[in-house]
Design an enzyme around this catalytic site. Structure first.
Site, PDB file in Angstrom:
ATOM      1  N   ASN A 160       0.789  -1.085   0.004  1.00 52.63           N
ATOM      2  CA  ASN A 160      -0.082  -0.133  -0.034  1.00 52.63           C
ATOM      3  C   ASN A 160       0.905   1.308  -0.002  1.00 52.63           C
ATOM      4  OD1 ASN A 160      -2.772   1.385   0.157  1.00 52.63           O
ATOM      5  ND2 ASN A 160      -1.674   2.193   2.279  1.00 52.63           N
ATOM      6  N   VAL A 161       0.470   2.316  -0.754  1.00 61.94           N
ATOM      7  CA  VAL A 161       1.055   3.412  -0.617  1.00 61.94           C
ATOM      8  C   VAL A 161      -0.312   4.523  -0.602  1.00 61.94           C
ATOM      9  CG1 VAL A 161       2.491   5.154  -1.924  1.00 61.94           C
ATOM     10  CG2 VAL A 161       2.617   2.881  -2.560  1.00 61.94           C
ATOM     11  N   GLY A 162      -0.077   4.870   0.674  1.00 64.80           N
ATOM     12  CA  GLY A 162      -1.189   5.896   1.004  1.00 64.80           C
ATOM     13  C   GLY A 162      -0.950   7.173   1.761  1.00 64.80           C
ATOM     14  N   THR A 163      -1.655   8.203   1.446  1.00 62.72           N
ATOM     15  CA  THR A 163      -1.400   9.409   2.147  1.00 62.72           C
ATOM     16  C   THR A 163      -1.668   9.674   3.641  1.00 62.72           C
ATOM     17  OG1 THR A 163      -1.196  10.473  -0.341  1.00 62.72           O
ATOM     18  CG2 THR A 163      -1.291  12.072   1.501  1.00 62.72           C
ATOM     19  N   TYR A 164      -1.290   9.679   4.549  1.00 62.32           N
ATOM     20  CA  TYR A 164      -1.618   9.749   5.824  1.00 62.32           C
ATOM     21  C   TYR A 164      -0.909  11.029   6.641  1.00 62.32           C
ATOM     22  CZ  TYR A 164      -2.746   5.009   4.590  1.00 62.32           C
ATOM     23  OH  TYR A 164      -3.153   3.905   4.036  1.00 62.32           O
ATOM     24  N   ARG A 165      -1.683  11.421   7.368  1.00 60.34           N
ATOM     25  CA  ARG A 165      -0.984  12.522   8.092  1.00 60.34           C
ATOM     26  C   ARG A 165       0.091  12.107   9.225  1.00 60.34           C
ATOM     27  NH1 ARG A 165      -5.888  14.462  11.725  1.00 60.34           N
ATOM     28  NH2 ARG A 165      -5.216  14.258  13.981  1.00 60.34           N
ATOM     29  N   HIS A 182      -8.495   2.453   6.082  1.00 56.18           N
ATOM     30  CA  HIS A 182      -7.563   2.518   5.317  1.00 56.18           C
ATOM     31  C   HIS A 182      -6.821   1.222   4.999  1.00 56.18           C
ATOM     32  CE1 HIS A 182      -7.271   7.229   6.337  1.00 56.18           C
ATOM     33  NE2 HIS A 182      -8.218   6.862   5.121  1.00 56.18           N
ATOM     34  N   GLU A 224      -0.820   1.031  -6.008  1.00 52.44           N
ATOM     35  CA  GLU A 224      -0.817   2.286  -6.542  1.00 52.44           C
ATOM     36  C   GLU A 224       0.367   2.681  -7.325  1.00 52.44           C
ATOM     37  OE1 GLU A 224      -3.131   2.067  -2.674  1.00 52.44           O
ATOM     38  OE2 GLU A 224      -1.430   1.256  -3.184  1.00 52.44           O
ATOM     39  N   GLU A 273      -7.440  20.090   9.490  1.00 58.97           N
ATOM     40  CA  GLU A 273      -7.505  19.266   8.644  1.00 58.97           C
ATOM     41  C   GLU A 273      -8.182  19.634   7.480  1.00 58.97           C
ATOM     42  OE1 GLU A 273      -7.162  16.374   7.460  1.00 58.97           O
ATOM     43  OE2 GLU A 273      -6.383  15.121   9.003  1.00 58.97           O
TER      44      GLU A 273
END
Length: 474
Positions: A160-165, A182, A224, A273
């Site tokens: 997984n390639v995810g955008t997380y804070r 997620h 991704e 956010e």
């Protein structure tokens, strides 16, 4: 033209007049966030901004607003800079069928030109700043976080390639929010069931299409990496991490390698956010950093996020809308477009034909049951197929003239919600509002006969003429 890394895209933006550089000395705070806010406020033609004279961070640079305008967004996909949002929607959607793209590996990656494994101090390595003044600390708001399914570690499709804070909580310590829906949360659950740490790589400054892919709601077993390669039209080059068996983009500016500590949670937040409000403090996972690698003369890419419109809204606008459109279109061919650009799809507008009376409301129910729509799509507006859902004048016309409150507004209580939505009460629970602004068809009775005005002949011809005349007088 396709872009192998962030630097190639920045070079293209510079050629197009879409990159500016601020060379006068600025403070990390409040100046950098003010620059990010200002660039976003320019609107559809706002440029990316490089800041390379930051007090206290000699020789370090930050880039903001890379995806922050529809002009930049079009250039990312090698479309004309003035391509409309609607045209970008349809042109990008056709590239979905190019999946999967090709991947290649290298052992001499630019992202590992410099390797730090001892005395790691993120406060010195990176030019950190708070994105909003009441944030609980320094945040990476545009991090592409890589993790693997430990039950199937060799399956690149489940990586997984995810955008997380990600919050900097110490010299070698990070906090991260991974919500339960997620894919990273699935990886984490499997690791914690075995009480094992989960290796992760936090990548800062990747190629622009991968940033797009990392924030796209793909299926769990869709890669991704392959998706970015398919959209970009060139193979994506990867390399192995130096401390674990994770694959990261070879051209990344910074890679932070570490492990999520199993079964441990620590306070994280508050953070300004995407709904334009602070999210508060919650117990989240913690990452222990084991190595930092980076390119020579690295560029720290971060994203200003806040009250709309910001770079966040642009980068997740069409990559939220297009998957929803394709999921609907698969079983409901009457759907012609979906605009879910508002707050990551908290409000979604669907253009659809009406096969029979009440049909549009069924389209809304289908949208509300998609993987993304379950938690995000709370305000669902339905318009006729000939209404452009990206044209707010047309949408407001439909709402003003088509909606019968007693028949066309439905409220469904106690459905899953998005915890970051300030209207989610309690956090994670919400409801759905369906507004049917389509023209009623039989057997739905109408109080009076309604005939819509026809299109005006040759209006498009004269619109082009007027546009050209305006260019001449400017």
């Amino acid at each position: 033209m396709a872009y192998a890394d962030l630097r190639q895209f920045l070079a293209r933006l510079a050629e197009e007049g879409q990159l500016v550089r601020i060379t006068e000395e600025v403070l990390p705070e409040p100046d950098i966030r003010a620059i990010g806010r200002a660039a976003a406020d320019i609107g559809e033609t706002g440029p990316a901004v490089i800041v390379d004279n930051i007090k206290g961070y000699k020789g370090k640079k930050v880039v903001l607003n890379v995806h922050g305008s529809w002009t930049n967004h079009a250039l990312m996909f090698n479309l004309p800079a003035n391509t409309s949002i609607k045209d970008q929607f349809y042109k990008i959607e056709t590239r979905w069928d190019n999946y999967p793209g090709d991947l290649i590996w290298t052992e001499n990656a630019p992202c590992q030109e410099n390797i730090i494994t001892e005395n790691i101090n993120l406060y010195e390595i990176l030019p950190l700043f708070r994105i909003n003044k009441n944030d609980g600390g320094f945040y990476f708001s545009k991090a592409s976080v890589i993790s693997k399914d430990i039950d199937d570690p060799d399956n690149i499709d489940k990586l997984n390639v995810g955008t997380y804070r990600v919050q900097v909580q110490g010299p070698d310590t990070l906090g991260m929010q991974a919500l339960v829906f997620h894919d990273l949360a699935t990886h984490l659950r499997k690791a914690e069931e075995r009480n094992q740490p989960l290796p992760v790589a936090v990548c800062l400054g990747v190629d622009p299409v991968l940033s797009f892919a990392a924030s796209t709601p793909l299926a769990y077993d869709q890669s991704e990496y392959k998706f970015a390669a398919a959209l970009n039209g060139i193979p994506l080059e990867l390399t192995k991490c130096v401390t674990c068996d994770l694959d990261v983009p070879a051209g990344t500016e910074y890679v932070i390698e570490g492990e999520i500590l199993p079964r441990e949670r620590y306070p994280e937040g508050p953070f300004g956010e995407f709904p334009g409000s602070y999210s508060g403090v919650r117990n989240q996972v913690r990452i222990k950093v084991k190595a930092v690698t980076h390119r020579n003369d690295p560029i720290f890419e971060n994203l200003y996020i806040g009250k709309s419109w910001t770079e966040h809204d642009t980068i997740v606008g069409l990559n939220t809308s297009i998957p929803l459109y394709r999921q609907l279109k698969d079983t409901i061919p009457e759907v012609t477009a979906v605009n879910a650009m508002y707050q990551h799809g908290l409000t979604a507008i669907v253009a659809t034909g009406n096969r029979f009376g009440g049909y549009a409301k069924s389209v809304a129910f289908r949208l509300a049951s998609t993987p993304h729509g379950i938690s995000y799509c709370k305000n669902i507006i339905l318009v006729d197929a000939d209404v452009d859902p990206f044209n707010m004048a047309q949408v407001m016309w439909a709402l003003s003239t088509r909606v019968r409150p007693s028949k066309d507004v439905i409220v469904i209580a106690n459905t899953p919600g998005m915890p970051l939505d300030p209207a989610s009460e309690p956090p994670g629970m919400g409801g759905k509002v369906i507004i049917d602004a389509t023209t009623p068809v039989a057997p739905d009775e109408t109080l009076r006969e309604v005939h819509m005005l026809e299109k005006v002949d040759k209006a498009a011809y004269y619109q082009e003429m007027i546009n050209n005349l305006q260019k001449q007088v400017r």
